[in-house]
Design an enzyme around this catalytic site. Structure first.
Site, PDB file in Angstrom:
ATOM      1  N   GLY A  46       0.823  -1.200   0.000  1.00 27.64           N
ATOM      2  CA  GLY A  46       0.000   0.000   0.000  1.00 27.64           C
ATOM      3  C   GLY A  46       0.857   1.250   0.000  1.00 27.64           C
ATOM      4  N   GLN A  51       2.920   9.999   1.362  1.00 27.12           N
ATOM      5  CA  GLN A  51       4.236   9.338   1.304  1.00 27.12           C
ATOM      6  C   GLN A  51       5.041   9.762   0.083  1.00 27.12           C
ATOM      7  OE1 GLN A  51       2.448   5.212   2.091  1.00 27.12           O
ATOM      8  NE2 GLN A  51       4.461   5.075   3.023  1.00 27.12           N
ATOM      9  N   CYS A  88       6.249  -0.341   6.876  1.00 29.92           N
ATOM     10  CA  CYS A  88       5.799   0.798   6.080  1.00 29.92           C
ATOM     11  C   CYS A  88       6.953   1.237   5.189  1.00 29.92           C
ATOM     12  CB  CYS A  88       5.412   1.934   7.025  1.00 29.92           C
ATOM     13  SG  CYS A  88       4.912   3.451   6.188  1.00 29.92           S
ATOM     14  N   LEU A  89       6.658   1.571   3.933  1.00 28.81           N
ATOM     15  CA  LEU A  89       7.711   2.017   3.018  1.00 28.81           C
ATOM     16  C   LEU A  89       8.381   3.296   3.512  1.00 28.81           C
ATOM     17  CD1 LEU A  89       5.921   1.332  -0.391  1.00 28.81           C
ATOM     18  CD2 LEU A  89       7.758  -0.009   0.665  1.00 28.81           C
ATOM     19  N   HIS A 130      -3.975   0.835   7.765  1.00 31.74           N
ATOM     20  CA  HIS A 130      -2.648   1.464   7.773  1.00 31.74           C
ATOM     21  C   HIS A 130      -2.618   2.668   6.813  1.00 31.74           C
ATOM     22  CE1 HIS A 130       1.932   1.074   7.683  1.00 31.74           C
ATOM     23  NE2 HIS A 130       1.683   1.892   6.685  1.00 31.74           N
ATOM     24  N   GLU A 131      -3.101   2.458   5.585  1.00 34.46           N
ATOM     25  CA  GLU A 131      -3.019   3.525   4.577  1.00 34.46           C
ATOM     26  C   GLU A 131      -3.942   4.691   4.920  1.00 34.46           C
ATOM     27  OE1 GLU A 131      -0.592   3.430   2.630  1.00 34.46           O
ATOM     28  OE2 GLU A 131      -0.136   1.344   3.046  1.00 34.46           O
ATOM     29  N   HIS A 134      -2.415   7.061   7.322  1.00 35.32           N
ATOM     30  CA  HIS A 134      -1.454   8.000   6.719  1.00 35.32           C
ATOM     31  C   HIS A 134      -2.147   9.316   6.352  1.00 35.32           C
ATOM     32  CE1 HIS A 134       2.432   6.060   6.208  1.00 35.32           C
ATOM     33  NE2 HIS A 134       1.895   4.982   5.703  1.00 35.32           N
TER      34      HIS A 134
HETATM   35 NI    NI Z   1       2.806   3.121   5.456  1.00 37.30          NI
END
Ligand code: NI
Length: 165
Positions: A46, A51, A88-89, A130-131, A134
């Site tokens: 995701g 991000q 997480c990226l 999670h997304e 953000h």
């Molecule tokens: Ni993330």
């Protein structure tokens, strides 16, 4: 399409509350296509617009057979509980244990402004939660009840290497 740079946790953009998307134009389409390419390249599940430095409510989630775009997403329903490892990226090389609902239903617009409903269990439900967080300026590290130590990470990597061997 183009790859976008993924911001990491210390960047203040990731702490901002994102604004709703109001223009369903070529710029949005380009952003969503770029996010899909960036997510695929990074091997993630995701990616949220903040991000890549865009403070708007848009998210891409890989649901296995395809990537879905969630514009102005909202959680409609959630049920059950799962407890597992999350990363997480924007927080590379760090993983933590996070409790999430096991089932989540969301509604979201697509790039044309049309509304759709999506539901998922397990990893997909985790990813929706999670997304969407953000978009309100939150990272999973705030929710994790335990972040893995370097030693625990090493053991996990070794176990994965054995699995893949
Ligand atoms: Ni993330």
């Amino acid at each position: 399409m183009a790859l976008r740079n993924i911001l990491t946790a210390e960047n203040p953009t990731l702490k901002r509350v994102c604004r709703p998307v109001t223009s369903f134009d070529d710029r949005l389409a380009t952003l969503l296509d770029d996010m899909k390419e960036t997510l695929a390249k990074a091997n993630g599940v995701g990616l949220a617009a903040p991000q890549v430095g865009i403070v708007r409510r848009a998210v891409i989630v890989d649901v296995g057979d395809q990537m879905i775009e969630l514009v102005n997403p909202k959680i409609l329903e959630s049920a059950g509980e799962q407890d597992g490892l999350e990363g997480c990226l924007s927080v590379p090389d760090h993983y933590g244990m996070v409790k999430r609902p096991n089932y989540v239903k969301v509604e979201a617009q697509d790039r044309h402004g049309d509304w759709h409903e999506y539901e998922g269990e397990g990893l997909i439900a985790r990813c929706f939660c999670h997304e969407l967080e953000h978009l309100d300026g939150h990272l999973f590290t705030e929710k994790a009840y335990h972040m893995l130590s370097d030693e625990e990470m090493d053991r996990l990597m070794e176990a994965q290497e054995e699995e893949n061997a």
